[in-house]
Scaffold this active site. Structure first.
Site, PDB file in Angstrom:
ATOM      1  N   GLY A 214       0.807  -1.206   0.000  1.00  0.00           N
ATOM      2  CA  GLY A 214       0.000   0.000   0.000  1.00  0.00           C
ATOM      3  C   GLY A 214       0.842   1.259   0.000  1.00  0.00           C
ATOM      4  O   GLY A 214       2.073   1.216  -0.062  1.00  0.00           O
ATOM      5  N   GLY A 215       0.164   2.392   0.082  1.00  0.00           N
ATOM      6  CA  GLY A 215       0.839   3.672  -0.027  1.00  0.00           C
ATOM      7  C   GLY A 215       1.861   3.927   1.053  1.00  0.00           C
ATOM      8  O   GLY A 215       2.967   4.414   0.781  1.00  0.00           O
ATOM      9  N   ILE A 216       1.540   3.591   2.321  1.00  0.00           N
ATOM     10  CA  ILE A 216       2.471   3.864   3.417  1.00  0.00           C
ATOM     11  C   ILE A 216       3.737   3.010   3.295  1.00  0.00           C
ATOM     12  O   ILE A 216       4.851   3.553   3.324  1.00  0.00           O
ATOM     13  CB  ILE A 216       1.783   3.685   4.789  1.00  0.00           C
ATOM     14  CG1 ILE A 216       0.727   4.780   4.997  1.00  0.00           C
ATOM     15  CG2 ILE A 216       2.810   3.720   5.914  1.00  0.00           C
ATOM     16  CD1 ILE A 216      -0.114   4.614   6.253  1.00  0.00           C
ATOM     17  N   GLU A 235       6.759 -11.275   5.513  1.00  0.00           N
ATOM     18  CA  GLU A 235       5.631 -12.121   5.122  1.00  0.00           C
ATOM     19  C   GLU A 235       5.392 -12.026   3.615  1.00  0.00           C
ATOM     20  O   GLU A 235       5.278 -13.021   2.923  1.00  0.00           O
ATOM     21  CB  GLU A 235       4.390 -11.655   5.892  1.00  0.00           C
ATOM     22  CG  GLU A 235       3.094 -12.288   5.470  1.00  0.00           C
ATOM     23  CD  GLU A 235       1.922 -11.650   6.182  1.00  0.00           C
ATOM     24  OE1 GLU A 235       0.822 -11.658   5.617  1.00  0.00           O
ATOM     25  OE2 GLU A 235       2.100 -11.134   7.307  1.00  0.00           O
ATOM     26  N   GLY A 333      -0.168 -11.364   9.226  1.00  0.00           N
ATOM     27  CA  GLY A 333       1.031 -11.539  10.030  1.00  0.00           C
ATOM     28  C   GLY A 333       1.340 -10.358  10.928  1.00  0.00           C
ATOM     29  O   GLY A 333       2.461 -10.244  11.433  1.00  0.00           O
TER      30      GLY A 333
END
Length: 440
Positions: A214-216, A235, A333
């Site tokens: 994702g973006g972060i 993971e 995870g």
């Protein structure tokens, strides 16, 4: 060359093996048996109560999205994707609470699968098929299943690690030629970049990383190009990790385990990433029960875990998988990697989230800005990571270290990185409901 031609069947022949009340397990994400699942609904008239166990499905299949088939088929999912979220209210979709490193063993202690179906490569000259993009639970499920079906696809990268299955241990092969599902690179926005910078400032040369998607996480990765000798024990292997490896930032030289290799339980990303993984011995796809075991994670010094959350309360409880009582994704995870990183020598765990979200007001129908840092989680919310297990918390307004802190200190620290317009309200509410009391 190993002869496997006698194992080849069509999708239609594979579907004839399905019986009422069967339990089918398919691969995670890009490793799912796409051709089989696309046609599963065609046998709805002759079966009932067939359950498909999946995880993060990359497609929305007719057998579970069409309510017409809900008496014939159901889904038990380890991790929801948009299609499962949408179909959940039909009553034939159910979530399996789990920490990922126990996903296979606990599930297989509860049920015995009749069929495993997933994709993989064609057999090599020694007769070995590579399960390619995931071994979170796949190999353990294959060993437990009565019938094993592999969709052999030339577009699957041949990966190494613990993903090799000999053709003699496979019952049937379906020859397919579909494109492997991809996840496009998410371009970080201004908030992502701010959060990414806060986290990247804590990452040192030689650290070993776990990143999500994702973006972060992408913003964190984009902030790492000045670092040296980073390692990967994660993971999920992502496209941004591959870019960092190509740039020489990631080389694994400082790892204590699997030195020089990027270790993951599964991989999802772009075609560029899949091409990089193909026949690349520097990447190891190993069993999820091993990769995500906190004790294994902790064997690498300086392990850094970076995960995201949907909502966090002022004491540090993280709801990362549900919106109230509505299942949104899964624990995955998060707990495994957060705890494992903190057990590591000099390790760090980060939970990141935006300070606010735009949410539709049910009374007015209008969207309004609400704080994602709250005094109390929504009724029915899942605590994915307990307040006992949180380390660093990050929003676009800063990064706070919660290790060893009291409830009072947590309330003050966490509210300090909430959106400014909600800080006073959060403090007043924390006092009102007795989380803390004013002194003097």
């Amino acid at each position: 060359m190993v002869d496997y031609k006698n194992k080849i069947i069509t999708v239609e022949e594979a579907l004839k093996l399905v019986r009422s009340n069967d339990h089918i397990i398919t691969g995670l994400g890009s490793a799912e048996g796409k051709a089989f699942l696309k046609q599963l609904h065609t046998i709805a008239d002759r079966v009932e109560n067939v359950t498909v166990n999946n995880c993060l499905p990359m497609d929305t299949y007719e057998f579970f999205q069409n309510p017409e088939y809900r008496k014939s088929f159901g889904v038990d999912g380890w991790f929801y994707a948009p299609g499962l979220r949408k179909a959940h209210k039909q009553g034939n979709i159910s979530f399996i609470p789990n920490n990922l490193h126990f996903a296979a063993s606990k599930r297989l202690a509860h049920i015995k699968p009749h069929i495993y179906v997933g994709n993989g490569t064609y057999p090599d000259e020694h007769g070995y098929i590579s399960l390619s993009l995931s071994n979170v639970y796949e190999k353990e499920s294959i060993e437990a299943a009565d019938i094993v079906i592999i969709e052999c696809n030339k577009k699957c990268p041949r990966t190494f690690g613990d993903v090799e299955i000999h053709v003699n241990d496979i019952d049937h092969i379906i020859e397919v030629d579909y494109d492997i599902p991809e996840i496009p690179d998410a371009e970080p926005n201004e908030k992502d970049l701010a959060i990414g910078k806060y986290i990247a400032d804590h990452i040192k040369d030689g650290d070993c990383l776990q990143l999500g998607i994702g973006g972060i996480p992408n913003a964190v990765a984009k902030s790492l190009y000045g670092k040296k000798n980073l390692g990967i024990h994660t993971e999920m292997l992502t496209s941004e990790m591959v870019k960092l490896a190509k740039a020489g930032v990631i080389n694994g030289k400082c790892k204590q385990t699997h030195k020089g290799k990027m270790v993951a339980a599964f991989a999802m990303g772009t075609r560029e990433m899949y091409d990089y993984l193909d026949n690349n011995p520097s990447c190891a796809i190993l069993a999820g029960s091993y990769v995500n075991d906190p004790y294994v994670i902790a064997q690498n010094d300086n392990q850094v875990s970076i995960n995201t959350s949907l909502e966090v309360d002022v004491t540090g409880q993280c709801c990362s998988e549900s919106i109230g009582s509505m299942q949104f994704s899964g624990t995955g995870g998060q707990s495994d990697t957060a705890i494992g990183a903190q057990m590591s020598k000099n390790g760090k765990s980060f939970i990141a989230l935006y300070s606010t979200a735009m949410v539709r007001n049910p009374a007015t129908g209008e969207k309004e800005e609400v704080s994602k840092i709250v005094c109390q989680l929504k009724p029915g919310a899942t605590v994915s990571l307990s307040r006992n297990d949180i380390d660093y918390l990050v929003t676009e307004y800063g990064c706070v270290n919660l290790k060893g802190t009291t409830i009072r200190e947590r309330v003050e620290k966490i509210i300090s990185i909430a959106h400014p317009k909600f800080r006073e309200q959060l403090m007043e509410e924390a006092i009102k409901i007795g989380i803390i009391y004013p002194r003097g």
